[in-house]
Design a protein around this motif. Sequence first.
Motif, PDB file in Angstrom:
ATOM      1  N   THR A   1      -7.162  -6.716   3.419  1.00  0.00           N
ATOM      2  CA  THR A   1      -5.814  -7.398   2.940  1.00  0.00           C
ATOM      3  C   THR A   1      -6.059  -8.933   2.741  1.00  0.00           C
ATOM      4  OG1 THR A   1      -5.183  -7.693   5.392  1.00  0.00           O
ATOM      5  CG2 THR A   1      -4.665  -5.376   4.278  1.00  0.00           C
ATOM      6  N   PHE A   2      -6.768  -9.536   3.048  1.00  0.00           N
ATOM      7  CA  PHE A   2      -6.998 -11.004   2.662  1.00  0.00           C
ATOM      8  C   PHE A   2      -7.356 -11.381   1.515  1.00  0.00           C
ATOM      9  CE2 PHE A   2      -8.579 -11.747   7.537  1.00  0.00           C
ATOM     10  CZ  PHE A   2      -7.268 -11.705   7.884  1.00  0.00           C
TER      11      PHE A   2
ATOM     12  N   ILE B   1       3.553  -9.297   1.350  1.00  0.00           N
ATOM     13  CA  ILE B   1       5.293  -8.722   1.738  1.00  0.00           C
ATOM     14  C   ILE B   1       5.718  -8.245   0.412  1.00  0.00           C
ATOM     15  CG2 ILE B   1       7.303  -9.958   2.084  1.00  0.00           C
ATOM     16  CD1 ILE B   1       5.631  -9.997   4.557  1.00  0.00           C
ATOM     17  N   GLY B   2       5.316  -8.573  -0.694  1.00  0.00           N
ATOM     18  CA  GLY B   2       6.088  -7.744  -2.054  1.00  0.00           C
ATOM     19  C   GLY B   2       5.578  -6.223  -2.032  1.00  0.00           C
ATOM     20  N   ILE B   3       4.231  -6.187  -1.442  1.00  0.00           N
ATOM     21  CA  ILE B   3       3.912  -4.795  -1.484  1.00  0.00           C
ATOM     22  C   ILE B   3       4.578  -3.987  -0.563  1.00  0.00           C
ATOM     23  CG2 ILE B   3       1.710  -3.228  -1.327  1.00  0.00           C
ATOM     24  CD1 ILE B   3       0.170  -5.512  -2.357  1.00  0.00           C
TER      25      ILE B   3
ATOM     26  N   ALA C   1      -2.917  -2.522   2.582  1.00  0.00           N
ATOM     27  CA  ALA C   1      -1.514  -3.279   2.883  1.00  0.00           C
ATOM     28  C   ALA C   1      -0.810  -2.177   3.460  1.00  0.00           C
ATOM     29  CB  ALA C   1      -1.087  -4.006   1.736  1.00  0.00           C
ATOM     30  N   ILE C   2      -0.627  -1.251   2.829  1.00  0.00           N
ATOM     31  CA  ILE C   2       0.519  -0.015   3.456  1.00  0.00           C
ATOM     32  C   ILE C   2      -0.296   0.412   4.632  1.00  0.00           C
ATOM     33  CG2 ILE C   2       1.388   2.258   2.976  1.00  0.00           C
ATOM     34  CD1 ILE C   2       0.840   1.268  -0.138  1.00  0.00           C
ATOM     35  N   ALA C   3      -1.658   0.681   4.581  1.00  0.00           N
ATOM     36  CA  ALA C   3      -2.461   1.221   5.825  1.00  0.00           C
ATOM     37  C   ALA C   3      -2.278   0.259   7.201  1.00  0.00           C
ATOM     38  CB  ALA C   3      -3.854   1.421   5.691  1.00  0.00           C
TER      39      ALA C   3
ATOM     40  N   LEU D   1      -0.024  -1.109  12.672  1.00  0.00           N
ATOM     41  CA  LEU D   1       0.498  -1.954  13.458  1.00  0.00           C
ATOM     42  C   LEU D   1       1.992  -1.164  13.786  1.00  0.00           C
ATOM     43  CD1 LEU D   1       0.575  -5.102  11.485  1.00  0.00           C
ATOM     44  CD2 LEU D   1      -0.773  -4.725  13.580  1.00  0.00           C
ATOM     45  N   ALA D   2       2.635  -0.406  12.987  1.00  0.00           N
ATOM     46  CA  ALA D   2       3.951   0.136  13.508  1.00  0.00           C
ATOM     47  C   ALA D   2       3.621   1.157  14.569  1.00  0.00           C
ATOM     48  CB  ALA D   2       4.572   0.829  12.155  1.00  0.00           C
ATOM     49  N   SER D   3       2.392   1.918  14.170  1.00  0.00           N
ATOM     50  CA  SER D   3       1.911   3.068  14.952  1.00  0.00           C
ATOM     51  C   SER D   3       1.629   2.520  16.418  1.00  0.00           C
ATOM     52  CB  SER D   3       0.785   3.985  14.611  1.00  0.00           C
ATOM     53  OG  SER D   3       0.930   4.464  13.235  1.00  0.00           O
ATOM     54  N   PHE D   4       0.924   1.386  16.486  1.00  0.00           N
ATOM     55  CA  PHE D   4       0.446   0.593  17.657  1.00  0.00           C
ATOM     56  C   PHE D   4       1.632   0.373  18.521  1.00  0.00           C
ATOM     57  CE2 PHE D   4      -0.539  -3.050  20.065  1.00  0.00           C
ATOM     58  CZ  PHE D   4      -1.781  -2.695  20.995  1.00  0.00           C
TER      59      PHE D   4
END
Length: 284
Positions: A46-47, A55-57, A254-256, A261-264
């Motif tokens: 993602t870097f 953020i746009g994605i 980026a989606i992954a 993070l949300a799952s964690f």
Amino acid sequence: MSSLPIAGTRAAPKTVIPGFGITFGLTLAWLGLIVLIPLAGLFLKTFELTFEQFIGIVTSARVLNALKISFGIALAAAAINLVFGFFVVWALTRYEFPGRRLFDAIVDIPFALPTAVAGIALTTLYAPNGWIGSLLEPLGIKVAYTPLGILIALVFIGLPFVVRTVQPVLIDLESELEEAASSLGANRWQVIIKVVIPTLLPSLLTGFALAFARAVGEYGSVIFIAGNLPNISEIAPLLIIIRLEEFRYADATAIAVVMLLASFVLLFAINGLQRWSESRSAAF
């Protein structure tokens, strides 16, 4: 001369089973190779994006809707499995009836069934011309190719996680506790609510977390029944696959990353609630 321990120091206790250092090192190495390095590679990919691009994605309408569908329906499916999984466990462990062993074995079918086969079977049943879908169609209820179909698929694949997590705990639950509560005047519902459920709460939360984690990442059984309509029934894992097929690898990662993070965060909150319930049960 034999060496004596220096005053103020304490010798390290010897363990009964030797080789802790080796096994601990192998555990960390294996964990790093299988889990940490792939996840680190995911973040590093993602870097390639700037912060504004990232953020746009992840805030685009299609991505937000896909994430909302994946996490929202996964939470709903896990909650449904939490309730009905408890009923299934209760019936299988507390009652003797013809075919009980057969029903107990049927619970494990989603474990062994390929997810694609499950998706095709559910679509065949719930399609407008399917056995169940044809009965629901005149009532104005459409299951296949809608979010409701996704919910049914996630309930199907997540139920065994709750049942198999709670079942051994309920089997080991001492019946004397229920008999003592009954002798003190509690009715059956009070025994279940005040004695059984508090004891089973840690295992129920564990089953809920496992069912939720499986549902968030489920792909094979969902894509057949979902219809995969953008902003309507498109799940986040499918959107990641679409971005990979378009060679937009940074977008996919980026989606992954957002899903990870949300799952964690959600699993961390569930585990914290589980530890709280365990400490509360131990206090009593």
